[in-house]
Design a protein around this motif. Structure first.
Motif, PDB file in Angstrom:
ATOM      1  N   LEU A   1       0.836  -1.199   0.000  1.00 16.66           N
ATOM      2  CA  LEU A   1       0.000   0.000   0.000  1.00 16.66           C
ATOM      3  C   LEU A   1       0.873   1.253   0.000  1.00 16.66           C
ATOM      4  CD1 LEU A   1      -3.181   0.505   2.136  1.00 16.66           C
ATOM      5  CD2 LEU A   1      -1.511   2.315   1.957  1.00 16.66           C
ATOM      6  N   PHE A   2       1.909   1.278   0.839  1.00 24.04           N
ATOM      7  CA  PHE A   2       2.814   2.428   0.880  1.00 24.04           C
ATOM      8  C   PHE A   2       3.628   2.517  -0.414  1.00 24.04           C
ATOM      9  CE2 PHE A   2       1.836   2.251   5.352  1.00 24.04           C
ATOM     10  CZ  PHE A   2       1.978   3.554   5.791  1.00 24.04           C
ATOM     11  N   LEU A   3       4.209   1.394  -0.845  1.00 25.14           N
ATOM     12  CA  LEU A   3       5.061   1.401  -2.026  1.00 25.14           C
ATOM     13  C   LEU A   3       4.307   1.814  -3.286  1.00 25.14           C
ATOM     14  CD1 LEU A   3       7.309  -1.783  -1.640  1.00 25.14           C
ATOM     15  CD2 LEU A   3       8.073   0.604  -1.721  1.00 25.14           C
ATOM     16  N   SER A   4       3.058   1.386  -3.417  1.00 29.25           N
ATOM     17  CA  SER A   4       2.303   1.652  -4.629  1.00 29.25           C
ATOM     18  C   SER A   4       2.078   3.142  -4.851  1.00 29.25           C
ATOM     19  CB  SER A   4       0.956   0.925  -4.586  1.00 29.25           C
ATOM     20  OG  SER A   4       0.119   1.467  -3.568  1.00 29.25           O
ATOM     21  N   THR A   5       2.120   3.929  -3.770  1.00 30.97           N
ATOM     22  CA  THR A   5       1.900   5.372  -3.921  1.00 30.97           C
ATOM     23  C   THR A   5       3.177   6.116  -4.278  1.00 30.97           C
ATOM     24  OG1 THR A   5       2.282   5.837  -1.553  1.00 30.97           O
ATOM     25  CG2 THR A   5       0.037   5.266  -2.233  1.00 30.97           C
ATOM     26  N   LEU A   6       4.312   5.407  -4.366  1.00 30.67           N
ATOM     27  CA  LEU A   6       5.574   6.043  -4.747  1.00 30.67           C
ATOM     28  C   LEU A   6       5.808   5.979  -6.257  1.00 30.67           C
ATOM     29  CD1 LEU A   6       7.878   4.742  -1.870  1.00 30.67           C
ATOM     30  CD2 LEU A   6       6.921   7.038  -2.133  1.00 30.67           C
ATOM     31  N   ARG A   7       4.868   5.376  -6.999  1.00 34.18           N
ATOM     32  CA  ARG A   7       5.009   5.295  -8.441  1.00 34.18           C
ATOM     33  C   ARG A   7       4.868   6.678  -9.074  1.00 34.18           C
ATOM     34  NH1 ARG A   7       0.381   1.134  -9.767  1.00 34.18           N
ATOM     35  NH2 ARG A   7      -0.566   2.392  -8.097  1.00 34.18           N
ATOM     36  N   ARG A   8       5.485   6.817 -10.247  1.00 34.94           N
ATOM     37  CA  ARG A   8       5.414   8.088 -10.969  1.00 34.94           C
ATOM     38  C   ARG A   8       3.952   8.462 -11.239  1.00 34.94           C
ATOM     39  NH1 ARG A   8       9.132  10.848 -13.891  1.00 34.94           N
ATOM     40  NH2 ARG A   8      10.592   9.098 -13.719  1.00 34.94           N
TER      41      ARG A   8
ATOM     42  N   THR B   1       8.029  13.790   3.491  1.00 36.21           N
ATOM     43  CA  THR B   1       6.895  12.862   3.544  1.00 36.21           C
ATOM     44  C   THR B   1       7.015  11.763   2.492  1.00 36.21           C
ATOM     45  OG1 THR B   1       5.620  14.426   2.175  1.00 36.21           O
ATOM     46  CG2 THR B   1       5.279  14.510   4.569  1.00 36.21           C
ATOM     47  N   ARG B   2       7.651  12.048   1.370  1.00 37.31           N
ATOM     48  CA  ARG B   2       7.901  11.003   0.383  1.00 37.31           C
ATOM     49  C   ARG B   2       8.888   9.965   0.933  1.00 37.31           C
ATOM     50  NH1 ARG B   2       7.136  10.138  -4.925  1.00 37.31           N
ATOM     51  NH2 ARG B   2       8.596   8.683  -5.932  1.00 37.31           N
ATOM     52  N   ARG B   3       9.960  10.449   1.541  1.00 40.56           N
ATOM     53  CA  ARG B   3      10.941   9.542   2.129  1.00 40.56           C
ATOM     54  C   ARG B   3      10.342   8.759   3.292  1.00 40.56           C
ATOM     55  NH1 ARG B   3      16.194  13.660   2.119  1.00 40.56           N
ATOM     56  NH2 ARG B   3      16.725  13.374  -0.097  1.00 40.56           N
ATOM     57  N   LEU B   4       9.463   9.405   4.041  1.00 43.02           N
ATOM     58  CA  LEU B   4       8.826   8.711   5.163  1.00 43.02           C
ATOM     59  C   LEU B   4       7.890   7.619   4.658  1.00 43.02           C
ATOM     60  CD1 LEU B   4       8.421   8.490   8.194  1.00 43.02           C
ATOM     61  CD2 LEU B   4       6.665  10.270   8.046  1.00 43.02           C
ATOM     62  N   THR B   5       7.215   7.853   3.548  1.00 41.41           N
ATOM     63  CA  THR B   5       6.391   6.805   2.938  1.00 41.41           C
ATOM     64  C   THR B   5       7.242   5.589   2.592  1.00 41.41           C
ATOM     65  OG1 THR B   5       4.876   8.463   2.003  1.00 41.41           O
ATOM     66  CG2 THR B   5       4.848   6.271   1.012  1.00 41.41           C
ATOM     67  N   ALA B   6       8.427   5.826   2.013  1.00 39.67           N
ATOM     68  CA  ALA B   6       9.338   4.722   1.692  1.00 39.67           C
ATOM     69  C   ALA B   6       9.830   4.034   2.960  1.00 39.67           C
ATOM     70  CB  ALA B   6      10.517   5.251   0.874  1.00 39.67           C
ATOM     71  N   ALA B   7      10.073   4.803   4.016  1.00 34.08           N
ATOM     72  CA  ALA B   7      10.549   4.206   5.274  1.00 34.08           C
ATOM     73  C   ALA B   7       9.493   3.289   5.884  1.00 34.08           C
ATOM     74  CB  ALA B   7      10.926   5.316   6.255  1.00 34.08           C
ATOM     75  N   TRP B   8       8.231   3.708   5.863  1.00 37.28           N
ATOM     76  CA  TRP B   8       7.155   2.858   6.372  1.00 37.28           C
ATOM     77  C   TRP B   8       7.024   1.598   5.531  1.00 37.28           C
ATOM     78  CZ3 TRP B   8       4.801   2.486  10.801  1.00 37.28           C
ATOM     79  CH2 TRP B   8       4.717   3.589  11.649  1.00 37.28           C
ATOM     80  N   ALA B   9       7.160   1.736   4.221  1.00 31.79           N
ATOM     81  CA  ALA B   9       7.116   0.554   3.351  1.00 31.79           C
ATOM     82  C   ALA B   9       8.232  -0.412   3.722  1.00 31.79           C
ATOM     83  CB  ALA B   9       7.234   0.975   1.882  1.00 31.79           C
TER      84      ALA B   9
END
Length: 224
Positions: free
Chosen positions: A95-102, A129-137
């Motif tokens: 769920l977290f990773l999918s939102t990091l797509r272009r 917040t982008r990096r934090l999304t990746a950290a949670w993933a």
């Protein structure tokens, strides 16, 4: 509606890990049945991520997840309990990773934007917040790897101890550490409170139906 659900959400978030630990220690219920909530969460998430619509649609999806989880426990109890935490962590990590797509808005960025009621965010906070999304993933992927190792090498009791209690404690420590770091590192920016973040999640859910570009500004907000 979100305001009314906040006390219930808080009680469940704090009470479930503690109650599960107490029941596991007491021996009143077999560890297999204490793994049922993770099964409901795993299959509910799986179905909930695949459907869109009103709240009742998601409720039906979670109900179907509960039924499938119960069937799995009845037919393959030990295997089902071992697999549930792996599935839960993989789904949330995805769920977290999918939102990091272009072309998509990172999940933490979206939550922060909605919690601020659309107030512009500085570039530094957008990047953070982008990096934090990746950290949670990354955290959930590590929890999934740990759950896999527990499923292979340990007992059902240990699997349930981690899946129902210790994993939540690790997430809470991660959340608290990040919160303290953010408040210190970005102390010149305004931060919303935890209760507002929870209300935002209850009101809007996790997944965005649209992905509008996050507003940008280099202006420093007044410190709260």
């Amino acid at each position: 509606m979100a305001q009314a659900r906040l006390p219930l959400f808080t009680a469940l978030a704090l009470g479930f890990p503690l109650l599960s630990f107490a029941l596991l220690q007491s021996g009143l219920l077999p560890p297999v049945w204490l793994g049922l909530p993770n099964g409901v969460l795993a299959l509910g998430l799986l179905l909930g991520l695949c459907v869109e619509g009103a709240a009742w649609v998601r409720a039906v999806a979670i109900g179907m997840g509960a039924g499938l989880a119960s069937a799995g426990l009845a037919l393959w109890p030990g295997d089902a309990v071992a697999v549930f935490p792996v599935v839960v962590n993989l789904l949330v990590g995805w769920l977290f990773l999918s939102t990091l797509r272009r072309g998509h808005e990172p999940l933490i960025t979206r939550i922060a934007r909605l919690a601020r009621n659309g107030e512009p965010m500085a570039d530094a906070l957008l990047l953070y917040t982008r990096r934090l999304t990746a950290a949670w993933a990354g955290l959930f992927c590590l929890l999934a790897l740990n759950a896999t190792a527990l499923a292979v090498f340990t007992s059902t009791r240990t699997v349930v101890l981690f899946g129902n209690t210790l994993d939540y404690a690790l997430m809470a420590l991660f959340f608290l550490g990040e919160y303290l770091y953010r408040r210190r590192r970005y102390r010149d920016y305004r931060h919303v409170g935890l209760s507002q973040v929870i209300r935002t999640l209850l009101r809007h859910g996790w997944l965005a139906r649209e992905n509008p570009p996050a507003p940008r500004t280099d202006a420093v907000s007044q410190r709260s």
